[in-house]
Design a protein around this motif. Structure first.
Motif, PDB file in Angstrom:
ATOM      1  N   VAL A 477     -18.668   9.316  26.900  1.00 15.59           N
ATOM      2  CA  VAL A 477     -18.315   9.525  25.675  1.00 15.59           C
ATOM      3  C   VAL A 477     -19.237  10.366  24.715  1.00 15.59           C
ATOM      4  O   VAL A 477     -20.303  10.282  25.035  1.00 15.59           O
ATOM      5  CB  VAL A 477     -18.292   8.274  24.628  1.00 15.59           C
ATOM      6  N   THR A 478     -18.574  11.429  24.098  1.00 18.88           N
ATOM      7  CA  THR A 478     -19.440  12.455  23.045  1.00 18.88           C
ATOM      8  C   THR A 478     -19.286  11.841  21.828  1.00 18.88           C
ATOM      9  O   THR A 478     -18.251  11.401  21.409  1.00 18.88           O
ATOM     10  CB  THR A 478     -19.147  13.637  23.460  1.00 18.88           C
ATOM     11  N   PRO A 479     -20.278  12.253  21.127  1.00 27.52           N
ATOM     12  CA  PRO A 479     -20.230  12.177  19.525  1.00 27.52           C
ATOM     13  C   PRO A 479     -18.893  12.565  19.055  1.00 27.52           C
ATOM     14  O   PRO A 479     -18.235  11.985  18.288  1.00 27.52           O
ATOM     15  CB  PRO A 479     -21.335  12.664  19.007  1.00 27.52           C
ATOM     16  N   ASP A 480     -18.411  13.748  19.425  1.00 22.47           N
ATOM     17  CA  ASP A 480     -17.111  14.374  19.337  1.00 22.47           C
ATOM     18  C   ASP A 480     -15.763  13.319  19.650  1.00 22.47           C
ATOM     19  O   ASP A 480     -14.853  13.204  18.764  1.00 22.47           O
ATOM     20  CB  ASP A 480     -16.728  15.699  19.893  1.00 22.47           C
ATOM     21  N   ASP A 481     -15.834  12.822  20.606  1.00 24.13           N
ATOM     22  CA  ASP A 481     -15.037  11.693  21.227  1.00 24.13           C
ATOM     23  C   ASP A 481     -14.861  10.755  19.961  1.00 24.13           C
ATOM     24  O   ASP A 481     -13.852  10.297  19.391  1.00 24.13           O
ATOM     25  CB  ASP A 481     -15.238  11.294  22.350  1.00 24.13           C
ATOM     26  N   PHE A 482     -16.034  10.123  19.571  1.00 24.79           N
ATOM     27  CA  PHE A 482     -16.141   9.212  18.757  1.00 24.79           C
ATOM     28  C   PHE A 482     -15.671   9.515  17.368  1.00 24.79           C
ATOM     29  O   PHE A 482     -14.811   8.810  16.921  1.00 24.79           O
ATOM     30  CB  PHE A 482     -17.624   8.842  18.672  1.00 24.79           C
ATOM     31  N   LYS A 483     -16.020  10.863  16.948  1.00 28.94           N
ATOM     32  CA  LYS A 483     -15.561  11.226  15.646  1.00 28.94           C
ATOM     33  C   LYS A 483     -13.992  11.044  15.587  1.00 28.94           C
ATOM     34  O   LYS A 483     -13.401  10.902  14.644  1.00 28.94           O
ATOM     35  CB  LYS A 483     -16.131  12.531  15.303  1.00 28.94           C
ATOM     36  N   GLU A 484     -13.514  11.794  16.906  1.00 28.11           N
ATOM     37  CA  GLU A 484     -12.166  11.927  16.845  1.00 28.11           C
ATOM     38  C   GLU A 484     -11.371  10.454  16.778  1.00 28.11           C
ATOM     39  O   GLU A 484     -10.298  10.257  16.013  1.00 28.11           O
ATOM     40  CB  GLU A 484     -11.742  12.424  18.193  1.00 28.11           C
ATOM     41  N   TRP A 485     -11.921   9.374  17.452  1.00 26.81           N
ATOM     42  CA  TRP A 485     -11.472   8.147  17.340  1.00 26.81           C
ATOM     43  C   TRP A 485     -11.496   7.590  15.960  1.00 26.81           C
ATOM     44  O   TRP A 485     -10.556   7.001  15.449  1.00 26.81           O
ATOM     45  CB  TRP A 485     -12.199   7.348  18.146  1.00 26.81           C
ATOM     46  N   MET A 486     -12.336   7.887  15.132  1.00 21.64           N
ATOM     47  CA  MET A 486     -12.791   7.318  14.087  1.00 21.64           C
ATOM     48  C   MET A 486     -11.755   7.930  12.886  1.00 21.64           C
ATOM     49  O   MET A 486     -11.067   7.277  12.240  1.00 21.64           O
ATOM     50  CB  MET A 486     -14.083   7.677  13.435  1.00 21.64           C
ATOM     51  N   LYS A 487     -11.524   9.293  13.248  1.00 17.79           N
ATOM     52  CA  LYS A 487     -10.454  10.034  12.461  1.00 17.79           C
ATOM     53  C   LYS A 487      -8.776   9.239  12.541  1.00 17.79           C
ATOM     54  O   LYS A 487      -8.280   9.067  11.748  1.00 17.79           O
ATOM     55  CB  LYS A 487     -10.369  11.375  12.894  1.00 17.79           C
ATOM     56  N   GLU A 488      -8.779   9.222  14.029  1.00 18.62           N
ATOM     57  CA  GLU A 488      -7.422   8.585  14.546  1.00 18.62           C
ATOM     58  C   GLU A 488      -7.336   7.298  13.675  1.00 18.62           C
ATOM     59  O   GLU A 488      -5.900   6.800  13.239  1.00 18.62           O
ATOM     60  CB  GLU A 488      -7.429   8.623  15.989  1.00 18.62           C
ATOM     61  N   ILE A 489      -8.524   6.362  13.804  1.00 16.39           N
ATOM     62  CA  ILE A 489      -8.397   4.913  13.482  1.00 16.39           C
ATOM     63  C   ILE A 489      -7.968   5.069  11.982  1.00 16.39           C
ATOM     64  O   ILE A 489      -7.059   4.356  11.364  1.00 16.39           O
ATOM     65  CB  ILE A 489      -9.396   4.132  13.612  1.00 16.39           C
ATOM     66  N   GLN A 490      -8.779   5.778  11.165  1.00 16.53           N
ATOM     67  CA  GLN A 490      -8.472   6.027   9.984  1.00 16.53           C
ATOM     68  C   GLN A 490      -7.063   6.429   9.423  1.00 16.53           C
ATOM     69  O   GLN A 490      -6.411   5.772   8.615  1.00 16.53           O
ATOM     70  CB  GLN A 490      -9.324   6.913   9.215  1.00 16.53           C
ATOM     71  N   ALA A 491      -6.235   7.421  10.179  1.00 12.96           N
ATOM     72  CA  ALA A 491      -5.293   7.916   9.995  1.00 12.96           C
ATOM     73  C   ALA A 491      -4.148   6.429  10.347  1.00 12.96           C
ATOM     74  O   ALA A 491      -3.260   6.623   9.679  1.00 12.96           O
ATOM     75  CB  ALA A 491      -4.700   8.931  10.950  1.00 12.96           C
ATOM     76  N   ALA A 492      -4.484   5.858  11.478  1.00 16.48           N
ATOM     77  CA  ALA A 492      -3.636   4.682  11.831  1.00 16.48           C
ATOM     78  C   ALA A 492      -3.441   3.676  10.921  1.00 16.48           C
ATOM     79  O   ALA A 492      -2.444   3.055  10.590  1.00 16.48           O
ATOM     80  CB  ALA A 492      -3.998   4.401  13.130  1.00 16.48           C
ATOM     81  N   THR A 493      -4.781   3.249  10.426  1.00 15.67           N
ATOM     82  CA  THR A 493      -4.721   1.979   9.760  1.00 15.67           C
ATOM     83  C   THR A 493      -5.182   2.269   8.225  1.00 15.67           C
ATOM     84  O   THR A 493      -4.835   1.393   7.383  1.00 15.67           O
ATOM     85  CB  THR A 493      -5.794   1.279  10.126  1.00 15.67           C
ATOM     86  N   GLY A 494      -5.225   3.510   7.558  1.00 17.94           N
ATOM     87  CA  GLY A 494      -5.615   3.840   6.515  1.00 17.94           C
ATOM     88  C   GLY A 494      -7.090   3.130   5.952  1.00 17.94           C
ATOM     89  O   GLY A 494      -7.414   3.229   4.900  1.00 17.94           O
ATOM     90  N   ILE A 495      -8.151   2.780   6.868  1.00 14.26           N
ATOM     91  CA  ILE A 495      -9.188   2.119   6.697  1.00 14.26           C
ATOM     92  C   ILE A 495     -10.125   3.024   6.741  1.00 14.26           C
ATOM     93  O   ILE A 495     -10.192   4.042   7.758  1.00 14.26           O
ATOM     94  CB  ILE A 495      -9.424   0.979   7.836  1.00 14.26           C
ATOM     95  N   LYS A 496     -11.096   3.118   5.675  1.00 13.63           N
ATOM     96  CA  LYS A 496     -11.821   4.267   5.938  1.00 13.63           C
ATOM     97  C   LYS A 496     -13.363   3.743   4.914  1.00 13.63           C
ATOM     98  O   LYS A 496     -13.604   2.742   4.807  1.00 13.63           O
ATOM     99  CB  LYS A 496     -11.628   5.528   5.183  1.00 13.63           C
ATOM    100  N   GLY A 497     -14.525   4.655   5.241  1.00 14.12           N
ATOM    101  CA  GLY A 497     -15.824   4.245   4.706  1.00 14.12           C
ATOM    102  C   GLY A 497     -16.443   3.138   5.452  1.00 14.12           C
ATOM    103  O   GLY A 497     -16.248   3.072   6.540  1.00 14.12           O
ATOM    104  N   LYS A 498     -17.137   2.394   4.569  1.00 17.34           N
ATOM    105  CA  LYS A 498     -17.848   1.202   5.203  1.00 17.34           C
ATOM    106  C   LYS A 498     -17.031   0.610   6.087  1.00 17.34           C
ATOM    107  O   LYS A 498     -17.283   0.054   7.248  1.00 17.34           O
ATOM    108  CB  LYS A 498     -18.470   0.368   4.144  1.00 17.34           C
TER     109      LYS A 498
END
Length: 547
Positions: A477-498
């Motif tokens: 896993v690279t930091p970019d992978d991780f960032k990508e996941w976070m972006k996707e999760i935010q898009a999918a769930t609407g959860i963001k920030g903390k």
RNA sequence: GGCGCUAUCGUCUAGGGGUUAGGACGUGAGAUUCUCAAUCUUAAAACACGGGUUCGAUUCCCGUUAGCGCUACCA
């Protein structure tokens, strides 16, 4: 008037325990004064307390001084070096034979006398003094014993002590920290110089105790014989000083300058002791304090630069500006926070390789599961090299020999760069680095703050999404992978920030706070590739979510 | 009980007959960040009390109080 001779100062500890910060500060001020004035710094070991003195403490003491950067011009031999100086011996136990002739001289000159008083008689005098609100001093009864009476007592084998005749005039001395100090003769009393057989002394039976000189007498003779010009010591010796001054007078020796340093107190204003935490130099050393930080702090505790502003000094910078006149007379409270600040300051300044060496010791001690780093003979693989090279920043194979070790050192240096700024002292490092080294999922969940975060519905969703992505991800896993996941999760769930990051952070590092993912992820993956026993990003998230 | 030492922010200290009583650590706030640390900016925070001396005392003197040390034939 002749030109003033170069100062000679001494530090005279008893090897009855570890070197304490208070004594270390005394040693430091003595040393600074000597170096500032171009004088001599002498180390004298007061090891006459046979019961409590230990050779191992003596060695430790010298090691601690050495560690702090304090060297001596004259002192006992150490570390294979022969003792130096022509004023020896420098161990008090080796000087015992010296004192008798001085006592004879005083007796012959009528400046001292034999006292045949018994313990009971002295005790009675003391009780009487208490009742009459007077000072607890010897009445001087045996001063005026007739020659006949003395002969009789001697013939009868009565034990006697030798006391100094205190002249009836004020005993005053000059103190470089406090100015002129004066004691009335009647509050001093005729002090015992040499014990009688009834007195008892540490480590000796009552019978052996006869003829053993007393501390105040011995230091004075030693100081005089060693040509000590400035006596710099703790202020608990102030009340001893008039007795010592009287001894100098009796011998007709020049009285040295004195400088009495204030006591170091704990936060509760009581004398600093183990109760308050670390107090011995070797403990601070073990805790990962840098000697320059400790020395700087000790210098500041009771002394300030002339500008009233500068706070950070190396010993070399201190030497030209130090002066006893600027030492504060009032007691000082030891401030661990300020010491920590200085240590952080010096940790930032220190050579990274030096810090790495010190840090490695801490890791070996606290995380033996992962460290030592450099002893393994395991070989790196092609995949491992790929991981190292493709993370940002990459670790490249560029040294033909000791490759695995070289790679690991590189990795370790990065680990330190990330976590050293977060610690007060190096022994906190292993715990601080746990987000990279690995953590226990159960206890991470049990942490109250983590539990609160994890209890939220949003946290459950985030973790579910994250686990899904981890499962389908192949390779490291690279930091970019991780960032990508976070972006996707935010898009999918609407959860963001903390709400988004905290659960993810706990799953990855076991804590809801810590360094940037960009820094942590490469260290984890590279550490895994280097066969350091570190669990990789995917595995640890799977493990955590699976719990 | 006796003797001695000490007394400026919470802490270490600078200063000194007239000052906006200065600095540092720590603390609070802000900037930065998902968060922590680091960093930067910023704020709050002190002359123990009572008498003198003086035109004027935080500063000099004397007391009081408080803290500490010594009060041993310990070191």
């Amino acid at each position: 008037m002749t030109t003033t001779p170069k100062p000679r100062v001494r530090f005279a500890p008893s090897p009855t325990g570890l070197l304490h910060v208070g004594n270390a500060r005394t040693a430091l001020y003595n040393w600074l004064f000597a170096r500032h004035t171009g004088g001599q710094f002498i180390l004298r070991i007061e090891d006459t307390d046979l019961e409590r003195s230990q050779a191992s403490y003596e060695t430790q003491l010298m090691e601690d001084l050495h560690w702090l950067g304090i060297n001596w011009d004259e002192g006992p031999s150490w570390d294979g070096l022969p003792g130096e100086g022509d004023h020896g011996p420098y161990r008090q136990s080796e000087r015992l034979a010296l004192y008798a002739e001085y006592t004879e001289r005083l007796l012959a000159e009528g400046k001292a006398y034999r006292c045949f008083c018994t313990q009971e008689e002295l005790e009675a005098e003391r009780t009487h003094a208490t009742q009459h609100h007077g000072p607890h001093v010897y009445s001087g009864r045996c001063r005026s014993l007739s020659q006949d009476a003395i002969e009789q007592n001697l013939a009868a084998g009565k034990p006697y002590a030798v006391r100094l005749k205190i002249e009836d005039r004020p005993l005053r001395f000059h103190d470089m920290v406090r100015g002129s100090v004066e004691f009335a003769a009647e509050t001093v009393g005729d002090p015992v110089l040499v014990r009688s057989a009834i007195g008892g002394a540490a480590g000796l039976s009552k019978n052996e105790a006869g003829g053993v000189p007393v501390y105040n007498y011995v230091v004075t003779i030693d100081d005089a014989l060693m040509d000590i010009t400035h006596v710099i010591r703790g202020d608990d010796h102030i009340s001893n000083t008039p007795k010592q001054v009287a001894i100098y007078h009796a011998f007709g020796w020049p009285v040295p300058e004195f400088a009495h340093l204030s006591t170091i107190l704990g936060p509760d204003r009581e004398r600093l002791s183990k109760r308050h935490g670390a107090t011995s130099i070797s403990t601070f050393r073990q805790m990962g304090y840098l000697p320059e930080a400790l020395a700087n702090y000790l210098a500041l505790l009771g002394w300030g630069a002339e500008d009233g502003k500068t706070e950070t000094f190396t010993l070399a910078e201190l030497v030209p500006i130090f002066s006893l006149e600027r030492v504060t007379p009032s007691p000082a409270i030891f401030d661990f926070d300020k010491l920590n600040w200085l240590n952080r300051y010096y940790l930032k300044l220190a050579d990274p390789e030096r810090v790495a060496k010190l840090a490695e010791r801490q890791f070996c001690q606290h995380r033996p599961d992962i460290f030592p780093l450099w002893s393994s003979s395991e070989l790196y693989t092609a995949e491992a090299l790929a991981v190292l090279a493709s993370q940002d920043p990459p670790i490249h194979l560029n040294r033909p020999s000791n490759t695995l070790i070289a790679l690991r050192k590189e990795w370790f240096a990065r680990l330190l760069a990330l976590f050293v700024p977060a610690v007060d002292h190096l022994d906190q490092l292993p715990a601080k680095a746990a987000p990279v080294l690995g953590f226990n999922p159960e206890s991470a969940r049990r942490d109250p703050e983590n539990a609160a975060i994890l209890a939220a519905d949003s946290a459950r969703s985030v973790l579910g999404e994250l686990a899904g992505r981890v499962r389908t991800h192949s390779g490291f896993v690279t930091p970019d992978d991780f960032k990508e996941w976070m972006k996707e999760i935010q898009a999918a769930t609407g959860i963001k920030g903390k709400e988004l990051y905290h659960p993810a952070r706990i799953a990855l590092t076991g804590a809801h706070s810590g360094p940037d993912f960009d820094k942590i992820i490469p260290l984890i993956e590279q550490g895994t590739a280097l066969a350091l026993g570190i669990t990789g990003v995917r595995e640890r998230i799977e493990q955590f979510v699976g719990v």
